[in-house]
Write an enzyme that holds these catalytic residues in place. Sequence first.
Site, PDB file in Angstrom:
ATOM      1  N   LYS A   1       0.647  -0.921   0.229  1.00  0.00           N
ATOM      2  CA  LYS A   1      -0.218  -0.041  -0.167  1.00  0.00           C
ATOM      3  C   LYS A   1       0.838   1.334   0.229  1.00  0.00           C
ATOM      4  CE  LYS A   1      -3.985  -2.040   2.987  1.00  0.00           C
ATOM      5  NZ  LYS A   1      -5.084  -1.821   2.053  1.00  0.00           N
TER       6      LYS A   1
ATOM      7  N   GLY B   1     -10.520  -3.057   9.177  1.00  0.00           N
ATOM      8  CA  GLY B   1     -10.854  -2.941  10.157  1.00  0.00           C
ATOM      9  C   GLY B   1     -11.970  -3.629  11.054  1.00  0.00           C
TER      10      GLY B   1
ATOM     11  N   SER C   1      -7.816  -7.856   7.951  1.00  0.00           N
ATOM     12  CA  SER C   1      -7.793  -8.164   9.735  1.00  0.00           C
ATOM     13  C   SER C   1      -8.581  -9.874   9.957  1.00  0.00           C
ATOM     14  CB  SER C   1      -8.229  -7.383  10.518  1.00  0.00           C
ATOM     15  OG  SER C   1      -7.733  -6.127   9.896  1.00  0.00           O
TER      16      SER C   1
END
Lengths: 199, 298
Positions: free
Chosen positions: B85, B157, B240
Amino acid sequence: MTQPTGTIGILALQGGFEAHAKLLTGLGANVREVRTAADLAGISGLVLPGGESTTMMLGIERESLAAPLAEFVGSGLPVLATCAGMIILDDAHLNVLNVSCDRNAYGGQVHSFEADITVDGAGDDAFRGVFIRAPRLTRTGADVETLATHDGVPVAVREDRVFAMSFHPELTDDDRIHRIFLEMVPVTNVTDINRKKAA
Amino acid sequence: MSSDNGSQATFRVKAGLAEMLKGGVIMDVVTPDEAKIAEDAGACAVMALERVPSDIRRDGGVARMSDPEMIRGIKEAVSIPVMAKARIGHFVEAQLLEALDIDYIDESEVLTPADEANHIDKYPFKIPFVCGATNLGEALRRIGEGAAMIRSKGEAGTGDIVEAVRHLRQIRSEVRALQGMEHDELYAAAKNLQAPLPLVQDVAANGKLPVVMFSAGGVATPADAALMMQLGAEGVFVGSGIFKSADPAKRAAAIVEATTHFADPERVLNASFGLGEAMSSIESRKLDESELLAQRGW
């Protein structure tokens, strides 16, 4: 061209199966996505697309597809394998095509490229080869015919009715290779193949 | 036409890699060991980053491109493609990732944006980019800047799938609306979408984005992955959801299986047994406006 009589199976565990389906459907073929051994029943041609060979081999193990796929290749019905599909057939994996491949030998994505190549049997016009994190053929067995080279290295081969290549004909609008593959589908006569080889 | 013996970094080569990722799962990993677990579970690519989105959320502060040492270690650990990223608009981070020879750059809202007006001009890069989008206009603006792959954003997330569903449905319904329009209505549609006209015309003609679209942001279970696939995603990113769960290797393989067999409830069910605890999650609606990552980017 001859209309294919049966359904073409396309291994769809992961990878570029939709682009093959689009080209083949455009040529009038019936296609079926293959995710389990049951999906192989009754198909008269098989496409092994590009994708991640590690991911695809894990899927083949999970689905217990290794033996059924090898059996299909051994049946003499036509097979078209591109990029990771070729790796799956090589001597380090299903071992049904007498070649060795060096995976990602051309380097990472920054080294992916397009180049004009001439493919035996597909006419004189150049074919646009799209090579994406491509495998390099490092050995071709005695019965394996080289159909195209790039920089002196074989990039498309044929053993009986199994066509395998490092590049992605399905990512172009050029359907010549898929036509050659489809034309093999209704053929059941060995003499026919030998005549084609001699031509 | 003269013979061309090789051109690199054409749009076809960039978008072509995304074609090869289709039907697969791209997993966030923060160490070489995690990368190996992801590869062995059937990931079609890994996203190398320093902290998964749920940790970025918890820790706060500025989230930047990961330590190149860590990215290199992950690259050496696996043979599948490695993505990393860069901050929105931070074209130098993107230059570094290209120099590191990674396979795909995610210009990501999960990191803190570096430019509040401009995204990276992605055409000059040899490495392809994937970008997030919450609606069709945003997706087409990113493609207009050179993105070769799109992911619906979701809310990274959280482990809450609701935003991923919202964004994917939004994009798909806007595509269907374009398909139903007369040719002369597409000019106004392009204006309303704030998107380049040729791309709007392309979507109207083909009924899909001109590049591969994955779904991201909130996938925590095999059922979540199959949901996004049935809604029209061509593959999924899991952040995640894997390495913040009780049994990452098992859950990763289960999500891969559910993504392949997304249309077969029995297979998705079989994949869902015995996975242990999912990641600890946050309901997106309970987040403060300032904590929403999907609103970054424009």
